[in-house]
Design a protein around this motif. Structure first.
Motif, PDB file in Angstrom:
ATOM      1  N   GLN A   1       0.855  -1.188   0.000  1.00 10.31           N
ATOM      2  CA  GLN A   1       0.000   0.000   0.000  1.00 10.31           C
ATOM      3  C   GLN A   1       0.891   1.238   0.000  1.00 10.31           C
ATOM      4  O   GLN A   1       1.854   1.321   0.752  1.00 10.31           O
ATOM      5  N   TYR A   2       0.586   2.194  -0.840  1.00 12.10           N
ATOM      6  CA  TYR A   2       1.378   3.413  -0.946  1.00 12.10           C
ATOM      7  C   TYR A   2       0.617   4.597  -0.388  1.00 12.10           C
ATOM      8  O   TYR A   2      -0.594   4.702  -0.559  1.00 12.10           O
TER       9      TYR A   2
ATOM     10  N   ARG B   1      -1.079   5.734  -7.224  1.00 17.35           N
ATOM     11  CA  ARG B   1      -0.756   5.204  -5.890  1.00 17.35           C
ATOM     12  C   ARG B   1      -0.840   3.679  -5.872  1.00 17.35           C
ATOM     13  O   ARG B   1      -0.020   3.011  -5.251  1.00 17.35           O
ATOM     14  N   MET B   2      -1.813   3.134  -6.590  1.00 20.67           N
ATOM     15  CA  MET B   2      -2.004   1.687  -6.601  1.00 20.67           C
ATOM     16  C   MET B   2      -0.960   0.957  -7.457  1.00 20.67           C
ATOM     17  O   MET B   2      -0.698  -0.221  -7.237  1.00 20.67           O
TER      18      MET B   2
ATOM     19  N   ALA C   1       9.827   4.340  -1.162  1.00 27.26           N
ATOM     20  CA  ALA C   1       9.412   3.155  -0.414  1.00 27.26           C
ATOM     21  C   ALA C   1       8.165   3.483   0.391  1.00 27.26           C
ATOM     22  O   ALA C   1       8.209   4.276   1.318  1.00 27.26           O
ATOM     23  N   GLY C   2       7.032   2.960  -0.035  1.00 27.08           N
ATOM     24  CA  GLY C   2       5.798   3.150   0.706  1.00 27.08           C
ATOM     25  C   GLY C   2       5.023   4.417   0.408  1.00 27.08           C
ATOM     26  O   GLY C   2       3.989   4.651   1.007  1.00 27.08           O
TER      27      GLY C   2
END
Length: 81
Positions: A2-3, A35-36, A69-70
């Motif tokens: 998930q971002y 984002r996905m 990252a993230g």
């Protein structure tokens, strides 16, 4: 994975000045799509640049962002509607 989303100051100012709720919805929908799957869009960085810069396009908007990252960092956004 998930971002999350981080919006740079200038991109935030542009978002605040969009002409309508519909424009904001379109930009937010593009941000959610990115984002996905942040690496689904092309890397447009200059040769020799170390920062990974990507661009994504919607029907009447675009964003330039950096995947981290993230999170994704929205650096610029534009509206052509």
């Amino acid at each position: 994975m998930q971002y999350g989303v981080v919006v740079e100051e200038l991109a935030g100012e542009v978002m605040a000045e969009l002409p309508s709720d519909q424009a904001r919805k379109e930009v937010l929908a593009l941000i959610e799509t990115v984002r996905m799957g942040p690496r689904a869009w092309p890397d447009v960085r200059d040769a020799g640049a170390w920062e990974e810069i990507r661009e994504a396009f919607g029907r009447r908007c675009w964003i330039q962002y950096m995947p981290h990252a993230g999170a994704i960092e929205i650096r610029e956004l534009g509206w052509v509607g």
